[in-house]
Scaffold this motif. Structure first.
Motif, mmCIF file in Angstrom:
data_model
loop_
_atom_site.group_PDB
_atom_site.id
_atom_site.type_symbol
_atom_site.label_atom_id
_atom_site.label_comp_id
_atom_site.label_asym_id
_atom_site.label_seq_id
_atom_site.Cartn_x
_atom_site.Cartn_y
_atom_site.Cartn_z
ATOM 1 N N TYR A 138 0.841 -1.195 0.000
ATOM 2 C CA TYR A 138 0.000 0.000 0.000
ATOM 3 C C TYR A 138 0.877 1.246 0.000
ATOM 4 C CZ TYR A 138 1.069 0.474 4.951
ATOM 5 O OH TYR A 138 1.725 0.626 6.140
ATOM 6 N N GLU B 18 -0.213 5.337 -4.084
ATOM 7 C CA GLU B 18 -0.701 4.822 -5.364
ATOM 8 C C GLU B 18 -1.843 3.835 -5.199
ATOM 9 O OE1 GLU B 18 2.282 2.241 -3.625
ATOM 10 O OE2 GLU B 18 2.394 4.362 -4.130
ATOM 11 N N GLY B 19 -2.044 3.269 -3.998
ATOM 12 C CA GLY B 19 -3.179 2.370 -3.773
ATOM 13 C C GLY B 19 -2.859 1.196 -2.873
ATOM 14 N N PHE B 20 -3.811 0.265 -2.837
ATOM 15 C CA PHE B 20 -3.788 -0.902 -1.952
ATOM 16 C C PHE B 20 -3.796 -2.157 -2.819
ATOM 17 C CE2 PHE B 20 -5.251 2.649 0.391
ATOM 18 C CZ PHE B 20 -4.800 2.466 1.681
ATOM 19 N N VAL B 21 -2.799 -3.043 -2.633
ATOM 20 C CA VAL B 21 -2.539 -4.150 -3.547
ATOM 21 C C VAL B 21 -2.917 -5.495 -2.930
ATOM 22 C CG1 VAL B 21 -0.712 -5.362 -4.833
ATOM 23 C CG2 VAL B 21 -0.676 -2.861 -4.645
ATOM 24 N N TYR C 211 -3.448 -9.897 -4.514
ATOM 25 C CA TYR C 211 -3.148 -10.803 -5.625
ATOM 26 C C TYR C 211 -4.208 -11.891 -5.720
ATOM 27 C CZ TYR C 211 1.240 -8.395 -6.000
ATOM 28 O OH TYR C 211 2.179 -7.409 -6.185
ATOM 29 N N VAL D 251 -9.912 0.236 -9.900
ATOM 30 C CA VAL D 251 -8.930 -0.844 -9.762
ATOM 31 C C VAL D 251 -8.101 -0.914 -11.039
ATOM 32 C CG1 VAL D 251 -8.645 -3.322 -9.349
ATOM 33 C CG2 VAL D 251 -10.576 -2.115 -8.330
ATOM 34 N N VAL E 280 -1.557 -4.565 -11.439
ATOM 35 C CA VAL E 280 -0.168 -4.262 -11.120
ATOM 36 C C VAL E 280 0.681 -4.636 -12.332
ATOM 37 C CG1 VAL E 280 -0.521 -4.669 -8.640
ATOM 38 C CG2 VAL E 280 0.394 -6.507 -10.074
ATOM 39 N N GLU F 22 6.000 -6.306 -10.844
ATOM 40 C CA GLU F 22 5.527 -6.293 -9.462
ATOM 41 C C GLU F 22 4.916 -7.646 -9.094
ATOM 42 O OE1 GLU F 22 2.804 -3.315 -6.667
ATOM 43 O OE2 GLU F 22 3.011 -2.903 -8.801
ATOM 44 N N ARG G 51 -4.513 -3.223 -7.893
ATOM 45 C CA ARG G 51 -4.326 -2.089 -6.987
ATOM 46 C C ARG G 51 -5.629 -1.290 -6.969
ATOM 47 N NH1 ARG G 51 -0.047 -0.621 -8.939
ATOM 48 N NH2 ARG G 51 1.359 -1.235 -7.272
ATOM 49 N N LYS H 245 -7.170 2.091 -6.223
ATOM 50 C CA LYS H 245 -6.680 3.476 -6.146
ATOM 51 C C LYS H 245 -7.751 4.306 -5.430
ATOM 52 C CE LYS H 245 -4.732 5.086 -9.813
ATOM 53 N NZ LYS H 245 -3.298 5.329 -9.695
#
Length: 191
Positions: A47, A50-53, A55, A91, A94, A98, A155, A157
């Motif tokens: 995080y 740029e946002g919260f990732v 998978y 959203v 990535v 990454e 991610r 945003k």
């Protein structure tokens, strides 16, 4: 504090100290193009501004819903702290680099599980999945396990971030940060 990411960092650090299990667990809500919602728990893997990732398998239900409707909401609920954080926004995928770097950091069994699982698809018997896991264990024996082509990350945003704090008599505090052209603005909401 008028920077929601600094406040999130402070709260997340406190949650890592106080929560007995998975302070990085977050509810992820997605929806189909016609608005049918779906929610599930996922783990936060990165995080920042740029946002919260997170998978997933791109062919999973969440992957398909994001492909069709690239907006989502997240919810962190830290019960021991009596706090929650709500995040809403578009959203994006990535980068491959990454996703590769994160995949390489996972345990080997988790990597093999990503290959073995047709996430969200019907499964006839548990033994079928276990056999697929064994097959991929043999396939990659003695080799690094590459990231499956249909496995990556997303991610969220943030456009809105709400920080909720429990207060006695349901007089809770709700701080809302909204993104705008000139940065973040902050306000309060009635509980």
């Amino acid at each position: 504090m008028t920077n929601p990411f600094e406040l999130f960092e402070q709260w997340f650090a406190e949650a890592r100290e106080a929560e007995p299990n998975d302070p990085d667990a977050m509810a992820l809500a997605t929806a189909t193009p016609d608005g049918r919602p779906s929610v599930r728990m996922v783990l936060l893997k990165g995080y920042g501004p740029e946002g919260f990732v997170f998978y997933t398998n791109l062919d999973s239900r969440k992957g398909a819903e994001i492909a069709a409707n690239a907006h989502a909401a997240l919810l962190f609920h830290w019960k021991s702290l009596r706090r929650q954080v709500r995040i809403e926004g578009p959203v994006e995928a990535v980068s491959d680099a990454e996703a590769d770097a994160y995949f390489a950091s996972r345990s080997r069994d988790s990597q093999l599980g990503a290959w073995a699982s047709y996430q969200s698809r019907p499964l006839d018997f548990r033994a079928t999945f276990e056999k697929r896991f064994e097959d991929f264990t043999r396939r990659f024996d003695g080799e690094d396990v590459p990231r499956p082509p249909r496995w990556s990350g997303f991610r969220v945003k943030p456009e809105r971030m709400e920080f909720w704090t429990d207060r006695p008599h349901r007089l809770h505090e709700r701080r809302l940060f909204s993104a705008g052209p000139s940065g973040w603005s902050e306000g309060l909401l009635y509980p």
